[in-house]
Design an enzyme around this catalytic site. Structure first.
Site: not given
Ligand SMILES: NC(=O)c1ccc[n+]([C@@H]2O[C@H](COP(=O)([O-])OP(=O)(O)OC[C@H]3O[C@@H](n4cnc5c(N)ncnc54)[C@H](O)[C@@H]3O)[C@@H](O)[C@H]2O)c1
Length: 362
Positions: A15, A75, A94, A118, A270
């Site tokens: 991504r 990420k 994130y 998040e 997760d």
């Protein structure tokens, strides 16, 4: 503001933090956007697409970090990136700090402004920058489950939609949250019979109102779960207890009650998974079998469909990026309580209490 989009270098991450459409919106508002060469390749965006949108392409990740006031990513930064981060630089991505002490220490040392996707939180407690990834994972769970039900990959050999004269497959969905509802919708669309369980009656009422009649709601308890696992072909785990480990709704002994070739897709992996025998797997090696039951438990399911996931993520992050770029992070956070919840570390100081608690740093 000068905004930088580096290429993700974490293993298997295709991504990218911004689409050419996002660049276009920023440039329209007179911001400058630097994109690392080939940053969007894995999501289907070429350098030429970014150039057309008004970005400047830079060759290396070091150049992007060096010039940017704000870095927009997907990420958390990995070790190779730690020394590239500038003091006072805004990092919007994130982070999941509570799961990594080394990352937390590195970001404190870097003295950056860390705003975590998040923990951006709306007034009703929902997490708008996590929702699209649950939507992707919920839908993908049925696609993967349908595939692993095929006999050559050790599934039961059941076609979820059935055919005229043959009953459809049966899908049991644990949890009627975002993952659960999207799974139920996809399974129903394929023609499967769906049973969806939750302990929240509001969610069950909603599902009952909006889903077709072959999606049946039931209250989640051990009795009902034991009853349904004997007859359902595909089981989706979509349970979440906020901030806690998922409860083991399916225990090891229950596997023996399932028919050989039953498939479990435990999306909640997760958070530890809602099946006792769940352990995290990867896209390279997504499944394993215990007691003839196929387990699929990939921890980053959206990574399998980066074209869709990048668009879904950037649709929701862009409005915040635009606010931060136009107002600066302090004014943007003061003006927007949801975004303010995203502040995790400011110039070396942790401002999100749960991170301190995770490491007993109080
Ligand atoms: N593997 C992946 O790639 C991936 C991607 C996205 C999300 N996830 C994970 O999927 C999980 C679900 O996410 P979500 O966004 O749907 O959460 P959500 O909060 O929208 O839904 C969770 C649901 O579980 C229900 N629940 C709680 N206890 C239950 C029980 N005992 N029985 C049945 N239902 C129960 C809740 O009432 C709620 O409706 C989370 O752990 C999330 O992190 C994983």
């Amino acid at each position: 503001m000068i905004v930088g989009i580096p290429k993700e270098i974490k293993n298997n991450e295709s991504r990218v933090g911004m689409t050419p459409g996002g660049v276009y919106e920023l440039v329209k508002k007179k911001h400058t956007v630097y994109v690392q060469s080939n940053a969007g390749e894995g999501s289907g965006f070429l350098n030429s697409d970014y150039l057309k949108a008004g970005a400047v392409i830079l060759d290396s990740i070091g150049e992007v970090y060096a010039i940017s006031e704000m870095i927009v990513k997907v990420k958390e930064p990995i070790a190779e990136e730690y020394d590239l981060i500038q003091e006072g630089q805004i990092l919007f991505t994130y982070f999941h700090f509570a799961s990594s002490e080394p990352l937390t220490k590195a970001m404190i040392k870097a003295k950056a402004i860390c705003i975590a996707y998040e923990t951006v939180e709306d007034s009703d407690g929902t997490l708008p920058l996590l929702t699209p990834m649950s939507e992707v994972a919920g839908r993908l769970a049925i696609q993967q489950g349908a595939k692993y039900l095929e006999k050559p990959v050790k599934g039961r050999g059941v076609l979820l939609g059935g055919v005229p004269g043959v009953a459809p497959g049966k899908v049991l969905v644990l949890g009627a949250g975002i993952v659960g509802i999207q799974s139920a919708k996809m399974a129903a669309g394929l023609g499967a019979h769906v049973t969806i369980l939750d302990i929240n009656m509001k969610r069950l009422r909603y599902v009952n109102d909006v889903m077709p009649p072959h999606v049946v709601t039931e209250f989640s308890n051990e009795f009902n779960i034991r009853k349904h696992i004997k007859t359902h072909d595909l089981i989706i785990g979509g349970v979440l207890l906020k901030g806690a480990k998922a409860p083991n709704l399916i225990t090891r002994d229950m596997l023996k009650e399932m028919r050989p070739g039953t498939v479990i897709v435990d999306v909640a992996v997760d958070q530890g998974g809602c099946v006792e025998t769940t352990r995290p797997t990867t896209h390279e090696d997504p499944v394993y079998i215990i007691d003839d039951v196929v387990h699929y438990s990939v921890a980053n399911m959206p990574g399998a469909v980066p074209f869709t996931s990048t668009m879904a993520l950037t649709n929701v992050t862009l409005p915040y990026v635009l606010k931060i770029a136009s107002l600066g992070w302090e004014t943007a956070c003061d003006a927007n309580p949801s975004l303010k919840k995203g502040l995790n570390i400011i110039s070396g100081t942790i401002v999100y209490q749960e991170i301190k608690e995770a490491f007993n740093w109080n």
